[in-house]
Design an enzyme around this catalytic site. Sequence first.
Site, PDB file in Angstrom:
ATOM      1  CB  THR A 189      -0.878   0.041   1.256  1.00 24.49           C
ATOM      2  OG1 THR A 189      -0.016   0.124   2.389  1.00 24.49           O
ATOM      3  CG2 THR A 189      -1.735  -1.191   1.379  1.00 24.49           C
ATOM      4  CD  GLU A 334      -4.977  -2.831   2.367  1.00 23.70           C
ATOM      5  OE1 GLU A 334      -5.463  -2.332   1.330  1.00 23.70           O
ATOM      6  OE2 GLU A 334      -4.352  -2.162   3.213  1.00 23.70           O
ATOM      7  CE  LYS A 445     -14.394  12.163  13.029  1.00 30.73           C
ATOM      8  NZ  LYS A 445     -13.040  12.294  12.467  1.00 30.73           N
ATOM      9  CD1 TRP A 450     -18.954  12.405  11.892  1.00 25.66           C
ATOM     10  CD2 TRP A 450     -18.932  10.487  10.734  1.00 25.66           C
ATOM     11  NE1 TRP A 450     -18.291  11.470  12.646  1.00 25.66           N
ATOM     12  CE2 TRP A 450     -18.260  10.283  11.955  1.00 25.66           C
ATOM     13  CE3 TRP A 450     -19.045   9.430   9.842  1.00 25.66           C
ATOM     14  CZ2 TRP A 450     -17.710   9.072  12.309  1.00 25.66           C
ATOM     15  CZ3 TRP A 450     -18.497   8.218  10.187  1.00 25.66           C
ATOM     16  CH2 TRP A 450     -17.830   8.033  11.406  1.00 25.66           C
TER      17      TRP A 450
HETATM   18  P1  ADP Z   1      -3.605   3.074  -1.611  1.00 27.63           P
HETATM   19  O1  ADP Z   1      -4.023   2.422  -0.320  1.00 27.63           O
HETATM   20  O2  ADP Z   1      -2.261   2.708  -2.049  1.00 27.63           O
HETATM   21  O3  ADP Z   1      -3.971   4.523  -1.726  1.00 27.63           O
HETATM   22  P2  ADP Z   1      -5.691   1.592  -2.751  1.00 27.63           P
HETATM   23  O4  ADP Z   1      -5.979   1.465  -4.180  1.00 27.63           O
HETATM   24  O5  ADP Z   1      -5.526   0.380  -1.956  1.00 27.63           O
HETATM   25  O6  ADP Z   1      -4.442   2.440  -2.744  1.00 27.63           O
HETATM   26  O7  ADP Z   1      -6.754   2.538  -2.079  1.00 27.63           O
HETATM   27  C1  ADP Z   1      -7.967   2.022  -1.636  1.00 27.63           C
HETATM   28  C2  ADP Z   1      -8.856   3.132  -1.187  1.00 27.63           C
HETATM   29  O8  ADP Z   1      -9.190   3.988  -2.260  1.00 27.63           O
HETATM   30  C3  ADP Z   1     -10.185   2.649  -0.675  1.00 27.63           C
HETATM   31  O9  ADP Z   1     -10.108   2.193   0.641  1.00 27.63           O
HETATM   32  C4  ADP Z   1     -11.038   3.892  -0.831  1.00 27.63           C
HETATM   33  O10 ADP Z   1     -10.840   4.793   0.228  1.00 27.63           O
HETATM   34  C5  ADP Z   1     -10.497   4.516  -2.075  1.00 27.63           C
HETATM   35  N1  ADP Z   1     -11.358   4.171  -3.218  1.00 27.63           N
HETATM   36  C6  ADP Z   1     -11.172   3.198  -4.120  1.00 27.63           C
HETATM   37  N2  ADP Z   1     -12.162   3.205  -5.029  1.00 27.63           N
HETATM   38  C7  ADP Z   1     -13.007   4.193  -4.686  1.00 27.63           C
HETATM   39  C8  ADP Z   1     -14.232   4.723  -5.216  1.00 27.63           C
HETATM   40  N3  ADP Z   1     -14.786   4.238  -6.314  1.00 27.63           N
HETATM   41  N4  ADP Z   1     -14.809   5.755  -4.565  1.00 27.63           N
HETATM   42  C9  ADP Z   1     -14.270   6.273  -3.458  1.00 27.63           C
HETATM   43  N5  ADP Z   1     -13.124   5.845  -2.918  1.00 27.63           N
HETATM   44  C10 ADP Z   1     -12.497   4.820  -3.517  1.00 27.63           C
END
Ligand code: ADP
Length: 548
Positions: A189, A334, A445, A450
Amino acid sequence: MNALMGRMMQMPLLISALITHAARHHAETEIVSRLEDGRTHRYTYRDAELRSRQLAQALGRLGTEPGDRIATLAWNGHRHFEIYFGASGSGRVCHTINPRLFPEQITWIVNHAQDRVLCFDLSFLPLIEKIAPQLASVRHFVALCERAQMPGQTTLANLQCYEDLVGAEDGHYAWPSFDENTASGICYTSGTTGNPKGAVYSHRSTLLHALAASLPDTLNLSAQDTILPVVPMYHVNAWGIPYSAALVGCKLVLPGPHLDGQSLYELFEAEGVTMAAGVPTVWLAVLGHIQDKKLKFSTLQRLVFGGSAAPPSMMKTFQRDYGVDVIHCWGMTEMSPLGTFARLKNGQSALGEESQRRILQKQGRAIFGVDMAILGDDGQPLPWDGEQSGNLIVRGPWVIAQYFGHDDSPLIDVGGQRWFPTGDVATIDVYGGMQITDRSKDVIKSGGEWISSIELENIAMAHPAVHEAAVIGCKHPKWDERPLLVVVKKPGTEVTREALLDFFNGQIAKWQIPDDVAFVDEIPHTATGKIQKLTLRKQFADYRLPTA
Ligand code: ADP
């Protein structure tokens, strides 16, 4: 219990089966790559499979063993594709590294994964030369190029040429069979807080994910498609598209480092691309280009948006003005990464256009294999009413149980089952449509309530003068935090703070409307193309809202 056992063959689910299938049944189907130097490389699944076997042999000749990590720092291209199959197929582990991370992070990741071989595109040579002295585990540096392109001078001792290595082998190699739970790949990540953490995928999880990703209500892939993953092969395996492409035998188009709007559009047209996938910022660039030059798509049918929230206004423009279906999906490193897709259910296509749009703008329904739930602050599951938002948790065979090199488990117990907490906050409606309201650390917040930054950004993005928008929480003496809208204007347009704030009227509850607008030249993005809220918050740490 004296169960009757099935009488079916025991065949482990292995990544080599994907490329073998493609080479047998889609032998002549093309894989087209744009190289770093701008040339186009073409070959077929038959060629790719043979070269993956040659690579497997070459990795053996380099003295690497099953389980050894073969790292890549590379764009989307045919050699990277071969490493996906040659390394994993031979029992080694393909460790894709995001070159957009800081050099210190890359060094940390290579050392943590104990990579044995590091394969890289030539654009990353200066970076690798810089960090090489700290990469103790790496025995071989391999440049992904032809002999004639090998750098004349380099500080890397014993730099090897990929084409020499592969070309020296005869391809007489049988893909080995082994336990399907063997590690196939690692992706870290981006580690916006703390050190990066590695998700270790298995052959089994990757194959199950590839099957599910290809389904009609997921990526909807077929052998007739021509697919262009803009989403990088260095991040979560380009959403698993290389595997799904081999599974269905579609034509694959790999854009290399040429990721600007014009280059992508030209590639769409030249290769007859029917489907492409990437983060919204990429589609913003493509849209800017076609609007600017008054162009149309001649073959593109659908675009997949994921990685961050797809602005509804952009989805609508692609659909209405260009006849391109926009598919919104959600997932994370993940989760291999696909979790949900927004697609209509039986009966929903009879709904009016606006109702359909509302369904398709959400992050969508869980794919078979992924289960999800939302939890309130008390840790108890919340109802699926589309109103109450809570912490999103998931479980499934392609969701991690543990990070690489961590003994502890990130999972939590809920209702007698183990779940992975995603760190996202979401609502789920009665039809199972999930909508992300925020990452938990980005939620604003205000006076105990929220406010969803994504919802505010989506509204701002619909304003004709807004190129890009981000909303962050700013300190407020009375309300704790209040939303600040940060905006990059479209070139050649003018808009005032008042007009922008006015634009929110009637679209959202009054108390959720941002308190102020800050105009900037650029909004910072992460290594994976998402808005970097942490940096923005730091940038505006001392910002005084007019209401404060
Ligand atoms: P990194 O953790 O390296 O930034 P990831 O691709 O694992 O990359 O990121 C995952 C996160 O990206 C998700 O937990 C979410 O917060 C965000 N995410 C992914 N797809 C969407 C989406 N369609 N809309 C909103 N948030 C998204």
